[in-house]
Scaffold this motif. Structure first.
Motif: not given
Length: 216
Positions: A3-20, A36-40
């Motif tokens: 399986x992929x080693x979590x250490x390979x991606x745990x330090x990859x930064x993902x912004x909250x804006x991108x997730x939203x 969507x309107x409630x989420x916004x």
């Protein structure tokens, strides 16, 4: 299998804006406008103009498909996106077939036969539709089509698949992404895993499975 080693991606930064943005894309893609309107309102984001294009009309069309009224869905689609169904025979065939299936489900076999001969039989001139036509017509031979070998044609999943195809086609016709950002991320992750399997070896990296990933 490795399986992929979590250490390979745990330090990859993902912004909250991108997730939203990914979440918002999924909600609007599937016409969950109120959600969507409630989420916004809870995130302080603004809704991109592109996301609002014909969302109410798309929602109405998709609801008609899911409710089994595909003829109304065809009518509204032709109003919203003229020539779309004329240029997409596969989609037009699927929508017409849904009406045939609903007539069979309602035990209106004579009406179904007449509709099939008038609206579906012309598609038989194209070889790829022949097998599908045979399956649809075969439903008429069963007193309980839900118990026939073609029972899947009467399932909610079949309606949903047609609705999803129609939604993608309408969006593409409006020069909008046919798939949500979330779907594209999953598609790309799957392709990357497949590539790793080919390059490193089939026993090195397992194919990407969203269900397995979420169950960790």
């Amino acid at each position: 299998m490795m399986e992929l080693d979590p250490r390979l991606y745990e330090n990859v930064s993902v912004s909250d804006t991108d997730v939203r943005d990914v979440v918002l894309s999924y909600l609007m893609h599937n016409c969950f406008k109120e959600t969507a309107e409630t989420f916004l309102s809870s995130t302080g984001q603004k809704l991109p103009v592109d996301y609002t294009v014909d969302v109410d009309k798309r929602k109405a069309i998709l609801n008609f498909v899911l409710e089994g009224d595909s003829l109304k869905a065809i009518e509204l689609t032709e109003e919203l996106a003229p020539n779309l169904l004329e240029n997409d025979m596969d989609l037009h065939f699927d929508l017409l077939s849904l009406h045939f299936i609903e007539l069979v489900r309602s035990r209106k076999c004579t009406e179904a036969l007449e509709f099939g001969q008038k609206r579906l039989t012309p598609f038989g001139k194209v070889p790829k539709y022949v097998v599908k036509l045979e399956d649809f017509m075969a439903l008429l031979a069963y007193e309980e089509p839900e118990k026939s070998p073609m029972f899947h044609l009467l399932s909610p999943e079949y309606r949903q698949n047609v609705a999803d195809s129609l939604n993608r086609a309408i969006l593409a016709n409006a020069n909008l992404p046919a798939y949500s950002s979330l779907e594209r991320v999953i598609q790309q992750s799957t392709v990357v895993r497949q590539y790793l399997q080919q390059e490193v070896g089939k026993d090195s990296y397992p194919p990407f499975s969203l269900k397995a990933f979420l169950n960790k």
